[in-house]
Design a protein around this motif. Sequence first.
Motif, PDB file in Angstrom:
ATOM      1  N   VAL A   1       1.822   6.493  -7.090  1.00 35.15           N
ATOM      2  CA  VAL A   1       0.788   7.420  -7.574  1.00 35.15           C
ATOM      3  C   VAL A   1       1.263   8.863  -7.406  1.00 35.15           C
ATOM      4  O   VAL A   1       1.103   9.688  -8.313  1.00 35.15           O
ATOM      5  CB  VAL A   1      -0.552   7.177  -6.847  1.00 35.15           C
ATOM      6  N   VAL A   2       1.865   9.176  -6.265  1.00 33.16           N
ATOM      7  CA  VAL A   2       2.389  10.534  -6.044  1.00 33.16           C
ATOM      8  C   VAL A   2       3.479  10.848  -7.065  1.00 33.16           C
ATOM      9  O   VAL A   2       3.513  11.939  -7.643  1.00 33.16           O
ATOM     10  CB  VAL A   2       2.910  10.687  -4.599  1.00 33.16           C
ATOM     11  N   PHE A   3       4.367   9.886  -7.317  1.00 30.27           N
ATOM     12  CA  PHE A   3       5.416  10.069  -8.326  1.00 30.27           C
ATOM     13  C   PHE A   3       4.820  10.360  -9.693  1.00 30.27           C
ATOM     14  O   PHE A   3       5.277  11.265 -10.404  1.00 30.27           O
ATOM     15  CB  PHE A   3       6.307   8.824  -8.385  1.00 30.27           C
ATOM     16  N   LEU A   4       3.792   9.618 -10.077  1.00 30.06           N
ATOM     17  CA  LEU A   4       3.167   9.824 -11.387  1.00 30.06           C
ATOM     18  C   LEU A   4       2.505  11.194 -11.485  1.00 30.06           C
ATOM     19  O   LEU A   4       2.573  11.842 -12.535  1.00 30.06           O
ATOM     20  CB  LEU A   4       2.143   8.722 -11.662  1.00 30.06           C
ATOM     21  N   ILE A   5       1.878  11.647 -10.421  1.00 26.59           N
ATOM     22  CA  ILE A   5       1.229  12.957 -10.426  1.00 26.59           C
ATOM     23  C   ILE A   5       2.262  14.066 -10.585  1.00 26.59           C
ATOM     24  O   ILE A   5       2.096  14.975 -11.400  1.00 26.59           O
ATOM     25  CB  ILE A   5       0.388  13.158  -9.149  1.00 26.59           C
ATOM     26  N   VAL A   6       3.354  13.984  -9.831  1.00 24.48           N
ATOM     27  CA  VAL A   6       4.410  15.003  -9.911  1.00 24.48           C
ATOM     28  C   VAL A   6       5.035  14.992 -11.297  1.00 24.48           C
ATOM     29  O   VAL A   6       5.260  16.050 -11.900  1.00 24.48           O
ATOM     30  CB  VAL A   6       5.465  14.774  -8.812  1.00 24.48           C
ATOM     31  N   ARG A   7       5.312  13.820 -11.822  1.00 22.66           N
ATOM     32  CA  ARG A   7       5.927  13.706 -13.151  1.00 22.66           C
ATOM     33  C   ARG A   7       4.997  14.259 -14.227  1.00 22.66           C
ATOM     34  O   ARG A   7       5.436  14.946 -15.158  1.00 22.66           O
ATOM     35  CB  ARG A   7       6.251  12.232 -13.420  1.00 22.66           C
ATOM     36  N   ASN A   8       3.699  13.997 -14.115  1.00 22.77           N
ATOM     37  CA  ASN A   8       2.730  14.483 -15.086  1.00 22.77           C
ATOM     38  C   ASN A   8       2.670  16.005 -15.082  1.00 22.77           C
ATOM     39  O   ASN A   8       2.600  16.632 -16.150  1.00 22.77           O
ATOM     40  CB  ASN A   8       1.351  13.898 -14.790  1.00 22.77           C
ATOM     41  N   GLN A   9       2.697  16.620 -13.914  1.00 23.75           N
ATOM     42  CA  GLN A   9       2.667  18.080 -13.831  1.00 23.75           C
ATOM     43  C   GLN A   9       3.918  18.676 -14.466  1.00 23.75           C
ATOM     44  O   GLN A   9       3.846  19.689 -15.165  1.00 23.75           O
ATOM     45  CB  GLN A   9       2.534  18.524 -12.378  1.00 23.75           C
ATOM     46  N   LYS A  10       5.072  18.062 -14.230  1.00 19.36           N
ATOM     47  CA  LYS A  10       6.326  18.541 -14.820  1.00 19.36           C
ATOM     48  C   LYS A  10       6.265  18.425 -16.353  1.00 19.36           C
ATOM     49  O   LYS A  10       6.621  19.362 -17.064  1.00 19.36           O
ATOM     50  CB  LYS A  10       7.495  17.733 -14.273  1.00 19.36           C
TER      51      LYS A  10
ATOM     52  N   GLY B   1       0.817  -1.208   0.000  1.00 21.12           N
ATOM     53  CA  GLY B   1       0.000   0.000   0.000  1.00 21.12           C
ATOM     54  C   GLY B   1       0.849   1.255   0.000  1.00 21.12           C
ATOM     55  O   GLY B   1       0.567   2.210  -0.734  1.00 21.12           O
ATOM     56  N   ILE B   2       1.892   1.271   0.813  1.00 20.77           N
ATOM     57  CA  ILE B   2       2.790   2.427   0.857  1.00 20.77           C
ATOM     58  C   ILE B   2       3.492   2.613  -0.482  1.00 20.77           C
ATOM     59  O   ILE B   2       3.594   3.741  -0.986  1.00 20.77           O
ATOM     60  CB  ILE B   2       3.804   2.276   2.008  1.00 20.77           C
ATOM     61  N   LEU B   3       3.957   1.522  -1.065  1.00 20.72           N
ATOM     62  CA  LEU B   3       4.602   1.611  -2.377  1.00 20.72           C
ATOM     63  C   LEU B   3       3.622   2.083  -3.457  1.00 20.72           C
ATOM     64  O   LEU B   3       3.995   2.877  -4.336  1.00 20.72           O
ATOM     65  CB  LEU B   3       5.210   0.266  -2.764  1.00 20.72           C
ATOM     66  N   ALA B   4       2.392   1.625  -3.403  1.00 22.25           N
ATOM     67  CA  ALA B   4       1.386   2.037  -4.390  1.00 22.25           C
ATOM     68  C   ALA B   4       1.085   3.531  -4.259  1.00 22.25           C
ATOM     69  O   ALA B   4       1.003   4.246  -5.266  1.00 22.25           O
ATOM     70  CB  ALA B   4       0.110   1.215  -4.216  1.00 22.25           C
ATOM     71  N   ILE B   5       0.962   4.016  -3.033  1.00 23.40           N
ATOM     72  CA  ILE B   5       0.704   5.444  -2.819  1.00 23.40           C
ATOM     73  C   ILE B   5       1.893   6.277  -3.290  1.00 23.40           C
ATOM     74  O   ILE B   5       1.716   7.308  -3.943  1.00 23.40           O
ATOM     75  CB  ILE B   5       0.375   5.719  -1.335  1.00 23.40           C
ATOM     76  N   ALA B   6       3.109   5.819  -2.994  1.00 21.56           N
ATOM     77  CA  ALA B   6       4.308   6.534  -3.435  1.00 21.56           C
ATOM     78  C   ALA B   6       4.377   6.579  -4.962  1.00 21.56           C
ATOM     79  O   ALA B   6       4.758   7.595  -5.547  1.00 21.56           O
ATOM     80  CB  ALA B   6       5.559   5.877  -2.862  1.00 21.56           C
TER      81      ALA B   6
END
Length: 53
Positions: A17-26, A10-15
Motif C-alpha cells: 500500500v505504501v509503495f502504491l501511494i508513493v508511485r501514485n504521487q510520482k 500484514g507487513i507485506l500488505a502494508i508495504a
Amino acid sequence: MKVLILIIFGILAIAFVVFLIVRNQKDEKIYEKEMDNDYDKPLSEDNDIDMKK
C-alpha cells in the motif's frame, strides 16, 4: 505458525500500500507536468502569428 504467516502477510500488505501511494504521487506529478506543457500556446496579439516552440 498461523500467526506468523498473518504477521508476514500484514507487513507485506502494508508495504505494498505504501509503495502504491508513493508511485501514485510520482505519476501524478509527471501527469501534471505533461498537462501543463500540452495546451496550445496563444497566438501573438500583435500580428497573430503562431508562437509555438
